[in-house]
Design a protein around this motif. Structure first.
Motif, PDB file in Angstrom:
ATOM      1  N   ASN A 135     -13.832 -13.167   0.439  1.00 15.33           N
ATOM      2  CA  ASN A 135     -12.846 -12.896  -0.607  1.00 15.33           C
ATOM      3  C   ASN A 135     -13.533 -12.127  -1.725  1.00 15.33           C
ATOM      4  O   ASN A 135     -14.680 -12.429  -2.081  1.00 15.33           O
ATOM      5  N   TYR A 136     -12.814 -11.153  -2.293  1.00 12.79           N
ATOM      6  CA  TYR A 136     -13.345 -10.390  -3.424  1.00 12.79           C
ATOM      7  C   TYR A 136     -12.265 -10.283  -4.493  1.00 12.79           C
ATOM      8  O   TYR A 136     -11.067 -10.367  -4.198  1.00 12.79           O
ATOM      9  N   THR A 137     -12.701 -10.091  -5.726  1.00 11.24           N
ATOM     10  CA  THR A 137     -11.757  -9.811  -6.807  1.00 11.24           C
ATOM     11  C   THR A 137     -12.164  -8.490  -7.448  1.00 11.24           C
ATOM     12  O   THR A 137     -13.314  -8.072  -7.380  1.00 11.24           O
ATOM     13  N   THR A 138     -11.184  -7.852  -8.073  1.00 10.91           N
ATOM     14  CA  THR A 138     -11.456  -6.550  -8.679  1.00 10.91           C
ATOM     15  C   THR A 138     -10.433  -6.257  -9.766  1.00 10.91           C
ATOM     16  O   THR A 138      -9.334  -6.828  -9.776  1.00 10.91           O
ATOM     17  N   ASN A 139     -10.803  -5.350 -10.659  1.00 13.47           N
ATOM     18  CA  ASN A 139      -9.859  -4.917 -11.694  1.00 13.47           C
ATOM     19  C   ASN A 139      -8.826  -3.943 -11.126  1.00 13.47           C
ATOM     20  O   ASN A 139      -7.698  -3.891 -11.597  1.00 13.47           O
ATOM     21  N   HIS A 140      -9.263  -3.152 -10.113  1.00 19.97           N
ATOM     22  CA  HIS A 140      -8.346  -2.154  -9.556  1.00 19.97           C
ATOM     23  C   HIS A 140      -8.744  -1.844  -8.127  1.00 19.97           C
ATOM     24  O   HIS A 140      -9.928  -1.700  -7.812  1.00 19.97           O
ATOM     25  N   VAL A 141      -7.729  -1.738  -7.258  1.00 22.82           N
ATOM     26  CA  VAL A 141      -7.946  -1.401  -5.857  1.00 22.82           C
ATOM     27  C   VAL A 141      -7.370  -0.021  -5.571  1.00 22.82           C
ATOM     28  O   VAL A 141      -6.255   0.298  -5.996  1.00 22.82           O
ATOM     29  N   PHE A 142      -8.137   0.781  -4.848  1.00 22.91           N
ATOM     30  CA  PHE A 142      -7.655   2.048  -4.300  1.00 22.91           C
ATOM     31  C   PHE A 142      -7.534   1.833  -2.799  1.00 22.91           C
ATOM     32  O   PHE A 142      -8.536   1.719  -2.097  1.00 22.91           O
ATOM     33  N   ASP A 143      -6.297   1.767  -2.313  1.00 24.82           N
ATOM     34  CA  ASP A 143      -6.011   1.251  -0.977  1.00 24.82           C
ATOM     35  C   ASP A 143      -5.489   2.358  -0.060  1.00 24.82           C
ATOM     36  O   ASP A 143      -4.440   2.943  -0.317  1.00 24.82           O
ATOM     37  N   SER A 144      -6.205   2.627   1.033  1.00 20.49           N
ATOM     38  CA  SER A 144      -5.790   3.683   1.959  1.00 20.49           C
ATOM     39  C   SER A 144      -5.028   3.152   3.167  1.00 20.49           C
ATOM     40  O   SER A 144      -4.759   3.903   4.108  1.00 20.49           O
ATOM     41  N   ARG A 145      -4.656   1.880   3.172  1.00 19.64           N
ATOM     42  CA  ARG A 145      -3.891   1.312   4.291  1.00 19.64           C
ATOM     43  C   ARG A 145      -2.414   1.689   4.140  1.00 19.64           C
ATOM     44  O   ARG A 145      -1.820   1.483   3.097  1.00 19.64           O
ATOM     45  N   ILE A 146      -1.840   2.241   5.208  1.00 24.73           N
ATOM     46  CA  ILE A 146      -0.427   2.627   5.175  1.00 24.73           C
ATOM     47  C   ILE A 146       0.434   1.371   5.145  1.00 24.73           C
ATOM     48  O   ILE A 146       0.236   0.458   5.959  1.00 24.73           O
ATOM     49  N   PRO A 147       1.381   1.282   4.204  1.00 26.50           N
ATOM     50  CA  PRO A 147       2.215   0.075   4.122  1.00 26.50           C
ATOM     51  C   PRO A 147       3.075  -0.118   5.368  1.00 26.50           C
ATOM     52  O   PRO A 147       3.551   0.856   5.973  1.00 26.50           O
ATOM     53  N   ASP A 148       3.273  -1.365   5.758  1.00 32.03           N
ATOM     54  CA  ASP A 148       4.080  -1.675   6.949  1.00 32.03           C
ATOM     55  C   ASP A 148       5.500  -1.124   6.839  1.00 32.03           C
ATOM     56  O   ASP A 148       6.119  -0.768   7.847  1.00 32.03           O
ATOM     57  N   ALA A 149       5.998  -1.054   5.610  1.00 33.13           N
ATOM     58  CA  ALA A 149       7.374  -0.590   5.399  1.00 33.13           C
ATOM     59  C   ALA A 149       7.583   0.828   5.924  1.00 33.13           C
ATOM     60  O   ALA A 149       8.694   1.194   6.326  1.00 33.13           O
ATOM     61  N   PHE A 150       6.525   1.629   5.931  1.00 36.28           N
ATOM     62  CA  PHE A 150       6.650   3.010   6.415  1.00 36.28           C
ATOM     63  C   PHE A 150       7.095   3.041   7.879  1.00 36.28           C
ATOM     64  O   PHE A 150       7.937   3.848   8.269  1.00 36.28           O
ATOM     65  N   PHE A 151       6.533   2.158   8.684  1.00 33.33           N
ATOM     66  CA  PHE A 151       6.808   2.160  10.118  1.00 33.33           C
ATOM     67  C   PHE A 151       8.203   1.608  10.450  1.00 33.33           C
ATOM     68  O   PHE A 151       8.708   1.805  11.548  1.00 33.33           O
ATOM     69  N   LYS A 152       8.814   0.931   9.467  1.00 34.87           N
ATOM     70  CA  LYS A 152      10.145   0.369   9.682  1.00 34.87           C
ATOM     71  C   LYS A 152      11.238   1.177   8.986  1.00 34.87           C
ATOM     72  O   LYS A 152      12.424   0.929   9.187  1.00 34.87           O
ATOM     73  N   ASP A 153      10.838   2.142   8.186  1.00 34.81           N
ATOM     74  CA  ASP A 153      11.804   2.882   7.369  1.00 34.81           C
ATOM     75  C   ASP A 153      12.679   3.791   8.229  1.00 34.81           C
ATOM     76  O   ASP A 153      12.193   4.464   9.137  1.00 34.81           O
ATOM     77  N   GLU A 154      13.971   3.796   7.931  1.00 37.65           N
ATOM     78  CA  GLU A 154      14.911   4.647   8.661  1.00 37.65           C
ATOM     79  C   GLU A 154      15.604   5.661   7.756  1.00 37.65           C
ATOM     80  O   GLU A 154      16.405   6.472   8.222  1.00 37.65           O
ATOM     81  N   LYS A 155      15.282   5.636   6.468  1.00 39.97           N
ATOM     82  CA  LYS A 155      15.945   6.519   5.519  1.00 39.97           C
ATOM     83  C   LYS A 155      15.153   7.802   5.256  1.00 39.97           C
ATOM     84  O   LYS A 155      15.730   8.859   5.037  1.00 39.97           O
ATOM     85  N   ALA A 156      13.844   7.701   5.273  1.00 39.93           N
ATOM     86  CA  ALA A 156      13.017   8.878   4.995  1.00 39.93           C
ATOM     87  C   ALA A 156      13.124   9.892   6.132  1.00 39.93           C
ATOM     88  O   ALA A 156      13.405   9.535   7.276  1.00 39.93           O
ATOM     89  N   THR A 157      12.909  11.151   5.784  1.00 39.75           N
ATOM     90  CA  THR A 157      12.832  12.200   6.804  1.00 39.75           C
ATOM     91  C   THR A 157      11.382  12.283   7.261  1.00 39.75           C
ATOM     92  O   THR A 157      10.490  12.599   6.476  1.00 39.75           O
ATOM     93  N   THR A 158      11.139  11.976   8.524  1.00 38.65           N
ATOM     94  CA  THR A 158       9.770  11.883   9.019  1.00 38.65           C
ATOM     95  C   THR A 158       9.615  12.589  10.364  1.00 38.65           C
ATOM     96  O   THR A 158      10.408  12.395  11.276  1.00 38.65           O
ATOM     97  N   LEU A 159       8.601  13.434  10.438  1.00 37.28           N
ATOM     98  CA  LEU A 159       8.149  14.012  11.700  1.00 37.28           C
ATOM     99  C   LEU A 159       6.690  13.601  11.892  1.00 37.28           C
ATOM    100  O   LEU A 159       6.048  13.109  10.955  1.00 37.28           O
ATOM    101  N   ILE A 160       6.190  13.819  13.081  1.00 39.92           N
ATOM    102  CA  ILE A 160       4.784  13.517  13.349  1.00 39.92           C
ATOM    103  C   ILE A 160       4.090  14.807  13.773  1.00 39.92           C
ATOM    104  O   ILE A 160       4.558  15.493  14.694  1.00 39.92           O
ATOM    105  N   GLN A 161       3.018  15.146  13.077  1.00 35.65           N
ATOM    106  CA  GLN A 161       2.159  16.226  13.561  1.00 35.65           C
ATOM    107  C   GLN A 161       1.134  15.568  14.482  1.00 35.65           C
ATOM    108  O   GLN A 161       0.253  14.854  14.026  1.00 35.65           O
ATOM    109  N   HIS A 162       1.308  15.758  15.780  1.00 40.21           N
ATOM    110  CA  HIS A 162       0.393  15.126  16.729  1.00 40.21           C
ATOM    111  C   HIS A 162      -0.242  16.204  17.600  1.00 40.21           C
ATOM    112  O   HIS A 162       0.390  17.222  17.911  1.00 40.21           O
ATOM    113  N   PHE A 163      -1.486  15.986  17.969  1.00 40.86           N
ATOM    114  CA  PHE A 163      -2.224  17.071  18.609  1.00 40.86           C
ATOM    115  C   PHE A 163      -3.373  16.538  19.456  1.00 40.86           C
ATOM    116  O   PHE A 163      -3.831  15.400  19.297  1.00 40.86           O
TER     117      PHE A 163
END
Length: 379
Positions: A135-163
């Motif tokens: 466990n760690y504590t901090t004054n501020h976190v810079f978080d690069s993890r994509i939120p779970d809500a993104f994968f469930k969202d149906e309102k945003a316009t989303t394409l995938i650049q895959h290669f």
């Protein structure tokens, strides 16, 4: 479980996390701040190639693996030759960036690497970061993890650049090492936006990559079939070795990543919406946003203040809507972009540095029923 406090914690040692850590390390304002970078990976593999354009050398130009000042775009009915000057198109191998970043950061007494998997980030009076082991504590976190809500969202316009790309080595000199193929639309997967991307390293070695801008991904052997066909029929290479393989997926989306920022948690990188939705480019935009975050911290402003310009978010949203509704339009869009506008103007626009006059000129070159429809849908 041990518990330790840091002034800042960066979750994820990708492009955004390491660029931010390097910016902390180079600014004496942060010399007395304790900083931890947490990632399950030690970043010892070349997992991607970053490409970008710039007029002058910048913080990472010395890591450039290869550069070009000429490019070609192939449409089905047109070949567009681009003189990129005063810009230079550059590529950096991820492994070179990781090695350089780690070497610099390991010299800093106030910066610590933690090879752990973050399981949760909770904001209270202070932010609690939990990993599988500590466990760690901090004054501020810079978080690069994509939120779970993104994968469930149906309102945003989303394409995938895959290669998928192969670095190939041919038996003879077949490549023009002074010019890259930015997009080649001649080999298509049905009515979808697909193109080849060729970055020559030497006269007999190049990265050849097949890219989709679509809503769904494809099976691995699907890329292979198109790569083999392109190398054989369009590059006219029959004997070659595959030296490296590169695969990836980049979200092209107007999902509201910024809504997950708080006064003590800042989403960064892809998770912060830092990837350009209309192109998938991120290297130079990351550099700019990191600089803005540093400035905001030093002036006691919210970390995310003025990270984005609303007009470009709107342009990207319209572009995504057109591609979502008419995926086959990708070739036409990029052909119009680069045949009707100068390359420096296009690069300024994609770098989000263009004037309103330049924006109007570019938008006029894309004037069509599809864009009018998408414009009003977006409104």
């Amino acid at each position: 479980m041990s518990q330790k406090h840091y002034d800042y914690i960066i979750v994820g040692n990708g492009l955004a996390g390491l660029q931010l850590a390097l910016a902390f390390a180079k600014d004496s304002y942060f010399n007395d701040k304790s900083i931890a970078l947490i990632d399950a990976s030690t970043k010892t593999e070349n997992d991607k190639t970053w490409s970008f354009w710039e007029q002058n050398n910048s913080n990472f130009s010395h890591l450039t693996y290869q550069s070009w000042q000429h490019a070609t775009i192939y449409a089905e009915d047109q070949k567009i030759n681009l003189n990129l000057k005063p810009y230079t198109y550059k590529s950096i191998r991820a492994i070179d960036f990781y090695a350089e970043a780690k070497a610099q950061l390991n010299q800093q007494d106030n910066i610590t690497f933690l090879v752990e998997t973050v399981t949760s980030v909770k904001e209270k009076n202070i932010v609690e970061v939990t990993t599988k082991t500590n466990n760690y504590t901090t004054n501020h976190v810079f978080d690069s993890r994509i939120p779970d809500a993104f994968f469930k969202d149906e309102k945003a316009t989303t394409l995938i650049q895959h290669f998928k790309g192969w670095i190939i080595e041919a038996e003879s000199d077949v490549f023009n090492e002074n010019s890259l193929t930015m997009m080649d639309y001649r080999l298509k997967d049905n009515n979808q936006t697909t193109f080849m991307y060729v970055l020559p390293h030497t006269k007999n070695k190049a990265l050849v990559e097949f890219t989709y801008f679509t809503e769904n991904t494809v099976k691995n052997n699907h890329y292979d079939n198109y790569l083999e066909q392109y190398i054989s029929e369009y590059l006219n290479i029959n004997n070659y070795n595959i030296v490296e393989t590169e695969v990836g997926q980049i979200p092209m989306t107007n999902f509201d990543f910024q809504s997950f920022n708080t006064s003590k948690i800042t989403k960064i990188g892809t998770a912060g919406g830092w990837v350009k939705p209309s192109t998938g480019y991120s290297f130079k935009l990351t550099e700019k946003r990191v600089a803005k975050i540093i400035e905001n911290i030093k002036t006691n402003q919210p970390t995310t203040q003025n990270l984005f310009k609303n007009k470009y978010k709107f342009y990207d949203k319209v572009f995504l809507q057109v591609l979502k509704d008419n995926n086959e339009k990708g070739e036409w869009i990029f052909k119009q972009f680069y045949s009707k506008n100068s390359t420096p103007t296009m690069f300024k626009f994609l770098d989000e540095e263009s004037s309103l006059f330049e924006d109007i000129k570019i938008m006029w070159s894309l004037f069509s029923f599809s864009f009018i429809k998408a414009f009003f849908k977006t409104l």
